[in-house]
Motif scaffolding. Structure first.
Motif, PDB file in Angstrom:
ATOM      1  N   LEU A  78      51.796  22.845  53.096  1.00 28.71           N
ATOM      2  CA  LEU A  78      50.946  24.024  53.240  1.00 28.71           C
ATOM      3  C   LEU A  78      51.238  24.787  54.535  1.00 28.71           C
ATOM      4  O   LEU A  78      50.930  25.975  54.639  1.00 28.71           O
ATOM      5  CB  LEU A  78      49.472  23.610  53.204  1.00 28.71           C
ATOM      6  CG  LEU A  78      48.425  24.733  53.100  1.00 28.71           C
ATOM      7  CD1 LEU A  78      48.653  25.555  51.835  1.00 28.71           C
ATOM      8  CD2 LEU A  78      47.024  24.132  53.108  1.00 28.71           C
ATOM      9  N   VAL A  79      51.851  24.121  55.496  1.00 25.84           N
ATOM     10  CA  VAL A  79      52.093  24.744  56.800  1.00 25.84           C
ATOM     11  C   VAL A  79      52.928  26.024  56.687  1.00 25.84           C
ATOM     12  O   VAL A  79      52.544  27.076  57.198  1.00 25.84           O
ATOM     13  CB  VAL A  79      52.734  23.749  57.784  1.00 25.84           C
ATOM     14  CG1 VAL A  79      53.098  24.450  59.091  1.00 25.84           C
ATOM     15  CG2 VAL A  79      51.789  22.583  58.051  1.00 25.84           C
ATOM     16  N   PRO A  80      54.107  25.998  56.037  1.00 27.17           N
ATOM     17  CA  PRO A  80      54.884  27.244  55.933  1.00 27.17           C
ATOM     18  C   PRO A  80      54.185  28.320  55.114  1.00 27.17           C
ATOM     19  O   PRO A  80      54.420  29.508  55.322  1.00 27.17           O
ATOM     20  CB  PRO A  80      56.194  26.801  55.274  1.00 27.17           C
ATOM     21  CG  PRO A  80      55.886  25.509  54.607  1.00 27.17           C
ATOM     22  CD  PRO A  80      54.838  24.853  55.442  1.00 27.17           C
ATOM     23  N   VAL A  81      53.314  27.905  54.186  1.00 29.40           N
ATOM     24  CA  VAL A  81      52.572  28.886  53.393  1.00 29.40           C
ATOM     25  C   VAL A  81      51.593  29.636  54.294  1.00 29.40           C
ATOM     26  O   VAL A  81      51.476  30.870  54.236  1.00 29.40           O
ATOM     27  CB  VAL A  81      51.824  28.194  52.239  1.00 29.40           C
ATOM     28  CG1 VAL A  81      50.960  29.198  51.487  1.00 29.40           C
ATOM     29  CG2 VAL A  81      52.806  27.514  51.301  1.00 29.40           C
ATOM     30  N   VAL A  82      50.879  28.889  55.133  1.00 29.27           N
ATOM     31  CA  VAL A  82      49.938  29.509  56.068  1.00 29.27           C
ATOM     32  C   VAL A  82      50.675  30.478  56.990  1.00 29.27           C
ATOM     33  O   VAL A  82      50.243  31.617  57.212  1.00 29.27           O
ATOM     34  CB  VAL A  82      49.211  28.430  56.904  1.00 29.27           C
ATOM     35  CG1 VAL A  82      48.325  29.091  57.958  1.00 29.27           C
ATOM     36  CG2 VAL A  82      48.390  27.519  56.008  1.00 29.27           C
ATOM     37  N   GLU A  83      51.812  30.033  57.505  1.00 24.47           N
ATOM     38  CA  GLU A  83      52.582  30.868  58.426  1.00 24.47           C
ATOM     39  C   GLU A  83      53.047  32.155  57.744  1.00 24.47           C
ATOM     40  O   GLU A  83      52.930  33.257  58.302  1.00 24.47           O
ATOM     41  CB  GLU A  83      53.783  30.095  58.952  1.00 24.47           C
ATOM     42  CG  GLU A  83      54.642  30.908  59.910  1.00 24.47           C
ATOM     43  CD  GLU A  83      55.844  30.137  60.408  1.00 24.47           C
ATOM     44  OE1 GLU A  83      56.685  30.751  61.086  1.00 24.47           O
ATOM     45  OE2 GLU A  83      55.958  28.932  60.097  1.00 24.47           O
ATOM     46  N   GLY A 142      55.870  15.359  53.684  1.00 28.16           N
ATOM     47  CA  GLY A 142      56.684  16.534  53.369  1.00 28.16           C
ATOM     48  C   GLY A 142      57.286  17.071  54.639  1.00 28.16           C
ATOM     49  O   GLY A 142      57.231  16.439  55.689  1.00 28.16           O
ATOM     50  N   THR A 143      57.862  18.235  54.553  1.00 30.07           N
ATOM     51  CA  THR A 143      58.533  18.833  55.697  1.00 30.07           C
ATOM     52  C   THR A 143      57.669  19.956  56.240  1.00 30.07           C
ATOM     53  O   THR A 143      57.383  20.918  55.545  1.00 30.07           O
ATOM     54  CB  THR A 143      59.910  19.400  55.304  1.00 30.07           C
ATOM     55  OG1 THR A 143      60.691  18.327  54.777  1.00 30.07           O
ATOM     56  CG2 THR A 143      60.608  19.999  56.517  1.00 30.07           C
ATOM     57  N   ALA A 144      57.239  19.818  57.467  1.00 30.34           N
ATOM     58  CA  ALA A 144      56.429  20.862  58.082  1.00 30.34           C
ATOM     59  C   ALA A 144      57.324  21.914  58.690  1.00 30.34           C
ATOM     60  O   ALA A 144      58.456  21.666  59.035  1.00 30.34           O
ATOM     61  CB  ALA A 144      55.536  20.247  59.183  1.00 30.34           C
ATOM     62  N   ALA A 145      56.790  23.138  58.831  1.00 32.85           N
ATOM     63  CA  ALA A 145      57.537  24.232  59.453  1.00 32.85           C
ATOM     64  C   ALA A 145      56.656  24.925  60.475  1.00 32.85           C
ATOM     65  O   ALA A 145      55.482  25.148  60.218  1.00 32.85           O
ATOM     66  CB  ALA A 145      58.011  25.242  58.399  1.00 32.85           C
ATOM     67  N   THR A 146      57.184  25.204  61.598  1.00 32.83           N
ATOM     68  CA  THR A 146      56.455  25.926  62.624  1.00 32.83           C
ATOM     69  C   THR A 146      57.196  27.172  62.979  1.00 32.83           C
ATOM     70  O   THR A 146      58.377  27.280  62.777  1.00 32.83           O
ATOM     71  CB  THR A 146      56.273  25.056  63.891  1.00 32.83           C
ATOM     72  OG1 THR A 146      57.562  24.697  64.372  1.00 32.83           O
ATOM     73  CG2 THR A 146      55.463  23.817  63.583  1.00 32.83           C
ATOM     74  N   GLY A 147      56.454  28.178  63.488  1.00 34.53           N
ATOM     75  CA  GLY A 147      57.054  29.457  63.826  1.00 34.53           C
ATOM     76  C   GLY A 147      57.159  29.631  65.305  1.00 34.53           C
ATOM     77  O   GLY A 147      56.610  28.931  66.095  1.00 34.53           O
ATOM     78  N   SER A 152      54.130  38.012  65.773  1.00 33.75           N
ATOM     79  CA  SER A 152      54.752  36.692  65.590  1.00 33.75           C
ATOM     80  C   SER A 152      53.666  35.668  65.288  1.00 33.75           C
ATOM     81  O   SER A 152      52.477  35.917  65.518  1.00 33.75           O
ATOM     82  CB  SER A 152      55.540  36.275  66.839  1.00 33.75           C
ATOM     83  OG  SER A 152      54.647  36.107  67.941  1.00 33.75           O
ATOM     84  N   VAL A 153      54.096  34.530  64.766  1.00 38.55           N
ATOM     85  CA  VAL A 153      53.158  33.452  64.438  1.00 38.55           C
ATOM     86  C   VAL A 153      53.711  32.136  64.969  1.00 38.55           C
ATOM     87  O   VAL A 153      54.867  31.776  64.693  1.00 38.55           O
ATOM     88  CB  VAL A 153      52.927  33.323  62.919  1.00 38.55           C
ATOM     89  CG1 VAL A 153      51.980  32.156  62.617  1.00 38.55           C
ATOM     90  CG2 VAL A 153      52.369  34.617  62.345  1.00 38.55           C
ATOM     91  N   ASP A 154      52.895  31.438  65.742  1.00 37.87           N
ATOM     92  CA  ASP A 154      53.254  30.107  66.234  1.00 37.87           C
ATOM     93  C   ASP A 154      52.250  29.117  65.653  1.00 37.87           C
ATOM     94  O   ASP A 154      51.032  29.328  65.769  1.00 37.87           O
ATOM     95  CB  ASP A 154      53.216  30.059  67.757  1.00 37.87           C
ATOM     96  CG  ASP A 154      53.602  28.688  68.286  1.00 37.87           C
ATOM     97  OD1 ASP A 154      54.768  28.309  68.134  1.00 37.87           O
ATOM     98  OD2 ASP A 154      52.717  27.999  68.839  1.00 37.87           O
ATOM     99  N   THR A 155      52.746  28.069  64.998  1.00 39.45           N
ATOM    100  CA  THR A 155      51.845  27.121  64.342  1.00 39.45           C
ATOM    101  C   THR A 155      51.913  25.744  64.973  1.00 39.45           C
ATOM    102  O   THR A 155      52.990  25.221  65.256  1.00 39.45           O
ATOM    103  CB  THR A 155      52.190  26.987  62.841  1.00 39.45           C
ATOM    104  OG1 THR A 155      53.561  26.596  62.706  1.00 39.45           O
ATOM    105  CG2 THR A 155      51.976  28.301  62.118  1.00 39.45           C
ATOM    106  N   ASP A 156      50.753  25.196  65.194  1.00 40.25           N
ATOM    107  CA  ASP A 156      50.612  23.807  65.634  1.00 40.25           C
ATOM    108  C   ASP A 156      49.643  23.155  64.656  1.00 40.25           C
ATOM    109  O   ASP A 156      48.504  22.823  64.993  1.00 40.25           O
ATOM    110  CB  ASP A 156      50.099  23.758  67.077  1.00 40.25           C
ATOM    111  CG  ASP A 156      49.999  22.329  67.606  1.00 40.25           C
ATOM    112  OD1 ASP A 156      50.571  21.429  66.959  1.00 40.25           O
ATOM    113  OD2 ASP A 156      49.339  22.126  68.635  1.00 40.25           O
ATOM    114  N   LEU A 157      50.121  23.028  63.402  1.00 37.13           N
ATOM    115  CA  LEU A 157      49.300  22.502  62.322  1.00 37.13           C
ATOM    116  C   LEU A 157      49.830  21.149  61.876  1.00 37.13           C
ATOM    117  O   LEU A 157      51.038  20.960  61.742  1.00 37.13           O
ATOM    118  CB  LEU A 157      49.315  23.473  61.133  1.00 37.13           C
ATOM    119  CG  LEU A 157      48.796  24.892  61.405  1.00 37.13           C
ATOM    120  CD1 LEU A 157      48.989  25.769  60.172  1.00 37.13           C
ATOM    121  CD2 LEU A 157      47.324  24.859  61.816  1.00 37.13           C
TER     122      LEU A 157
END
Length: 224
Positions: A189-194, A219-224, A205-210
């Protein structure tokens, strides 16, 4: 989420000229209305080109120089602009590159970038001129206040679209830069939120610490 459209950002009252409009009249219109270019339309008010200050300046450059400078090289079509000015038909850049009112800012910006133009005439389904949108108009979405951007992310993205609880994700917005911190149902869900947050008008820009909640599926998390 509601994205601002070209129709919401464009100028509705458009100064336009015809093919037969003479050089001096175009110069006057640009000065009187404080614009740098105008669409050229046919008898049905369909854009057929654009004429700008740069187009008009080529007329000046084609005149003999009092200091003896040689004439500029011919344009791509092998001709020089008429030194007496002529009409819009001889000066305009054609064909006109147009946008539609329902387009998003991204659609219009990509077309401007691809075509190397600063503004787009906006036409309806019949091809009739209904407005004009400039690069500055498109950039106005980034003038949104941080509070408005944050409210849209919290309400439209996190609550309405993703059905996250109010305390799940903390949202901070400063100068259009979004920071997200908290827990979500899964790493997927992390890349979807981003991605959804990046789509909000005014976001730079979007920076995620989720992180996924304990026990969430791997799964594979993604941060921006």
């Amino acid at each position: 989420m509601k994205h601002r459209t070209v129709g919401e950002l464009m100028t509705h009252r458009v100064v336009r000229v015809r093919r037969e409009t003479p050089f001096k009249e175009v110069v006057g219109l640009l000065a009187d209305h404080d614009v740098t270019a105008v669409p050229v339309v046919d008898e049905l008010d369909h854009p057929v080109g654009m004429v700008s200050e740069a187009d008009l300046l080529r007329v000046v450059a084609a005149r003999p120089d009092p200091g003896g400078l040689p004439l500029p090289p011919p344009r791509a079509n092998g001709s020089l602009p008429a030194a007496d000015g002529g009409t819009v038909d001889e000066l305009m850049t054609a064909p006109a590159v147009c946008a539609r009112p329902e387009w998003t800012v991204v659609e219009a910006a990509r077309l401007m970038d691809t075509e190397g133009v600063k503004r787009l005439p906006v036409v309806d389904e019949a091809g009739t001129l209904v407005g004009i949108v400039s690069r500055g108009d498109l950039l106005r979405v980034f003038l949104r206040k941080d509070e408005a951007v944050r409210d849209e992310i919290v309400r439209d993205v996190l609550a309405d679209t993703l059905a996250l609880a109010p305390g799940d994700v903390a949202v901070d917005v400063r100068e259009g830069r979004v920071t997200l911190r908290g827990q979500v149902e899964s790493e997927q869900l992390v890349p979807v939120v981003e991605r959804l947050c990046r789509g909000v008008d005014g976001v730079v820009s979007v920076d995620t610490d989720l992180t996924p909640r304990p026990g969430a599926a791997p799964g594979t998390a993604a941060t921006g």
